[in-house]
Every structure is written in C-alpha cells, then in structure tokens.
Design a protein around this motif. Structure first.
Motif, PDB file in Angstrom:
ATOM      1  N   TYR A 299       0.852  -1.199   0.000  1.00  0.00           N
ATOM      2  CA  TYR A 299       0.000   0.000   0.000  1.00  0.00           C
ATOM      3  C   TYR A 299       0.884   1.244   0.000  1.00  0.00           C
ATOM      4  CZ  TYR A 299      -3.560   3.374   1.254  1.00  0.00           C
ATOM      5  OH  TYR A 299      -4.394   4.462   1.244  1.00  0.00           O
ATOM      6  N   PRO A 300       0.573   2.266  -0.826  1.00  0.00           N
ATOM      7  CA  PRO A 300      -0.537   2.298  -1.780  1.00  0.00           C
ATOM      8  C   PRO A 300      -0.185   1.541  -3.060  1.00  0.00           C
ATOM      9  CG  PRO A 300       0.688   4.346  -1.880  1.00  0.00           C
ATOM     10  CD  PRO A 300       1.309   3.553  -0.771  1.00  0.00           C
ATOM     11  N   GLY A 301      -1.212   0.955  -3.654  1.00  0.00           N
ATOM     12  CA  GLY A 301      -1.040   0.279  -4.927  1.00  0.00           C
ATOM     13  C   GLY A 301      -1.517   1.152  -6.073  1.00  0.00           C
ATOM     14  N   LEU A 302      -1.620   0.536  -7.228  1.00  0.00           N
ATOM     15  CA  LEU A 302      -1.973   1.279  -8.434  1.00  0.00           C
ATOM     16  C   LEU A 302      -3.277   2.049  -8.269  1.00  0.00           C
ATOM     17  CD1 LEU A 302      -1.750  -0.002 -12.068  1.00  0.00           C
ATOM     18  CD2 LEU A 302      -3.834   1.077 -11.286  1.00  0.00           C
ATOM     19  N   ILE A 303      -4.313   1.397  -7.753  1.00  0.00           N
ATOM     20  CA  ILE A 303      -5.620   2.039  -7.649  1.00  0.00           C
ATOM     21  C   ILE A 303      -5.579   3.190  -6.655  1.00  0.00           C
ATOM     22  CG2 ILE A 303      -8.027   1.691  -6.987  1.00  0.00           C
ATOM     23  CD1 ILE A 303      -7.806  -1.169  -8.020  1.00  0.00           C
ATOM     24  N   GLU A 304      -4.909   3.006  -5.529  1.00  0.00           N
ATOM     25  CA  GLU A 304      -4.838   4.073  -4.524  1.00  0.00           C
ATOM     26  C   GLU A 304      -4.073   5.285  -5.051  1.00  0.00           C
ATOM     27  OE1 GLU A 304      -5.996   0.453  -2.848  1.00  0.00           O
ATOM     28  OE2 GLU A 304      -4.043   0.843  -3.779  1.00  0.00           O
ATOM     29  N   ILE A 305      -2.986   5.028  -5.769  1.00  0.00           N
ATOM     30  CA  ILE A 305      -2.213   6.142  -6.323  1.00  0.00           C
ATOM     31  C   ILE A 305      -3.041   6.893  -7.359  1.00  0.00           C
ATOM     32  CG2 ILE A 305      -0.153   6.760  -7.642  1.00  0.00           C
ATOM     33  CD1 ILE A 305       1.228   4.318  -6.372  1.00  0.00           C
ATOM     34  N   ALA A 306      -3.745   6.142  -8.194  1.00  0.00           N
ATOM     35  CA  ALA A 306      -4.607   6.789  -9.185  1.00  0.00           C
ATOM     36  C   ALA A 306      -5.692   7.613  -8.504  1.00  0.00           C
ATOM     37  CB  ALA A 306      -5.231   5.728 -10.091  1.00  0.00           C
ATOM     38  N   LEU A 307      -6.240   7.101  -7.421  1.00  0.00           N
ATOM     39  CA  LEU A 307      -7.277   7.821  -6.683  1.00  0.00           C
ATOM     40  C   LEU A 307      -6.735   9.117  -6.099  1.00  0.00           C
ATOM     41  CD1 LEU A 307     -10.040   8.114  -5.303  1.00  0.00           C
ATOM     42  CD2 LEU A 307      -9.221   6.571  -3.505  1.00  0.00           C
ATOM     43  N   GLN A 308      -5.547   9.062  -5.535  1.00  0.00           N
ATOM     44  CA  GLN A 308      -4.948  10.255  -4.931  1.00  0.00           C
ATOM     45  C   GLN A 308      -4.775  11.387  -5.943  1.00  0.00           C
ATOM     46  OE1 GLN A 308      -1.285   8.734  -3.321  1.00  0.00           O
ATOM     47  NE2 GLN A 308      -2.322   7.502  -1.749  1.00  0.00           N
ATOM     48  N   ARG A 309      -4.601  11.025  -7.209  1.00  0.00           N
ATOM     49  CA  ARG A 309      -4.334  12.020  -8.244  1.00  0.00           C
ATOM     50  C   ARG A 309      -5.566  12.352  -9.084  1.00  0.00           C
ATOM     51  NH1 ARG A 309       1.111  12.537  -9.470  1.00  0.00           N
ATOM     52  NH2 ARG A 309       0.632  12.949 -11.665  1.00  0.00           N
ATOM     53  N   SER A 310      -6.675  11.717  -8.777  1.00  0.00           N
ATOM     54  CA  SER A 310      -7.875  11.884  -9.593  1.00  0.00           C
ATOM     55  C   SER A 310      -8.653  13.136  -9.213  1.00  0.00           C
ATOM     56  CB  SER A 310      -8.779  10.657  -9.441  1.00  0.00           C
ATOM     57  OG  SER A 310      -9.974  10.816 -10.163  1.00  0.00           O
TER      58      SER A 310
END
Length: 223
Positions: A62-73
């Motif tokens: 953690y963070p993985g791909l989805i979490e990183i994408a969420l942080q930048r969305s």
C-alpha cells in the motif's frame, strides 16, 4: 454479390473494447495460471505458494496502483469509481497478505536476484501508469486490474482451500460499473488511446508475472 461488411458491423464502444481487451489479453488465458488451477501434487502446492508470494510482492503493498490513481484523480465519476475500487481492493490486499503468511515460505528457486529485479521493475511500471499525466491512462490500468483480478482471485481461493483458510466474498466493482465509468471518462480520441495504453501495459505486467512463475517452476524442476 459482394457484401460491404463494414456496413453490417456494429460499432464497439470504448468500454466494450476494454472488456474484450481484458478477456483476450489478460492472465485468464495464460497456460501457467490454468495449470496452477488444475494440477495437483507436491509440485502443485509449491508452485501455488510461489504464485501467492509473487502476487503479494506485486500487489500486496500500500498504496497500490488504484490508490495512487485515486490520490491524483479529480472530483467526478472517475474518482467515485476509484474510491469504490480502492475500498474493495484493500480487502483483496488484506486477503492476499494473510494468504501469503498461511502458505508458508517462498520456495527455494534459482535466480532469486533476477526475480526480485523483475518484480521491482513491475512495481515501478504500475506506479508509472498510476501517475501518468495522460488523461485516461490511470483509469485504463485500474479498470484492467479490476477486470483481470477475477482469474487471480480463483488462484488465491484455490491456495486458500489448500491451507484451510476462509475465502472472503469478493466485492470488486462489476463490469457494468466499469462500462459506466469509461463511458463518462473517455470523451476524446486522446483519452481513448490513453485508456487503451494503460490497460495494455497492466495486462502485459500480469502476463509477464505468470511467465516468470512458469520459468521459476521449470527451474525448480531442473534443480
């Protein structure tokens, strides 16, 4: 009389193309994954353990791909979908970590340094996709990860049944939600290309992981 087939064909939406891409290029079609799901015996148990450990190395942090994408969305339907996917994938991650502890130590295999180097490169590739400035790339990778997780989940459940731990009910977003978020997010040829690129690169990393697992299984057989 000649028939113009282009007039007969039904246009495929960006979302439908994404689902077809995951089905056609994802790990469900990899021969080694199917071998892991179907084989039995001592070697099978060892190969399953290896798969769980390497999957955890790629997706258990953690963070993985989805979490990183969420942080930048940015706020909107894509962010809302990523929030749902992140919450569900966190449960999958906890399951994977618990399963990794339950299956026992990583099997001794030649080429450990090369394996770690490959995994480091794969994790970096996923982070690069998640932080891409190309609109649609991170969503393409994240939605491909969710879609391609189902065959991986079957593998995890098989390993769990072998070691006697409970398989939690999956809660990842379904195909209809993937279709909806892609329809809302991809509004230009550039975003469509970025979505396709992100998905293709994610699926490439998954296929490469199972190539690596297959090579490691062969190396142990010859050791």
């Amino acid at each position: 009389m000649a028939v113009n087939r282009s007039l007969e064909s039904t246009p495929v939406s960006v979302a439908e193309a994404q689902l077809a891409r995951v089905a056609g290029e994802g790990c469900a079609r990899h021969s080694h994954l199917n071998s892991l799901l179907e084989s039995s015996g001592r070697e099978s148990a060892r190969d399953l353990t290896d798969a769980v450990h390497l999957l955890c190395s790629l997706h258990g942090r953690y963070p993985g791909l989805i979490e990183i994408a969420l942080q930048r969305s940015a706020k909107g339907s894509t962010q809302e979908w990523l929030e749902r996917a992140s919450e569900a994938f966190e449960r999958e991650r906890l399951y994977l970590v618990r399963l990794t502890a339950a299956v026992g130590p990583l099997p001794s295999t030649p080429g450990a340094a090369e394996t770690e180097s490959s995994l480091v490169a794969a994790r970096h590739a996923l982070e690069t996709l998640a932080t891409s400035e190309r609109g649609g790339c991170a969503l393409g990778a994240a939605s491909a990860l969710v879609g391609d997780w189902w065959p991986i989940r079957r593998l995890m459940d098989r390993a769990a049944s072998r070691v006697g731990i409970e398989c939690p009910a999956p809660s990842l977003p379904d195909e209809s939600s993937i279709v909806d978020v892609i329809h809302g997010a991809c509004d230009s040829p550039a975003s469509e290309r970025a979505l396709r690129f992100g998905a293709e690169q994610l699926l490439l990393q998954h296929r490469a992981l199972f190539d690596l697992l297959e090579a490691r299984a062969s190396a142990r057989d010859c050791w």
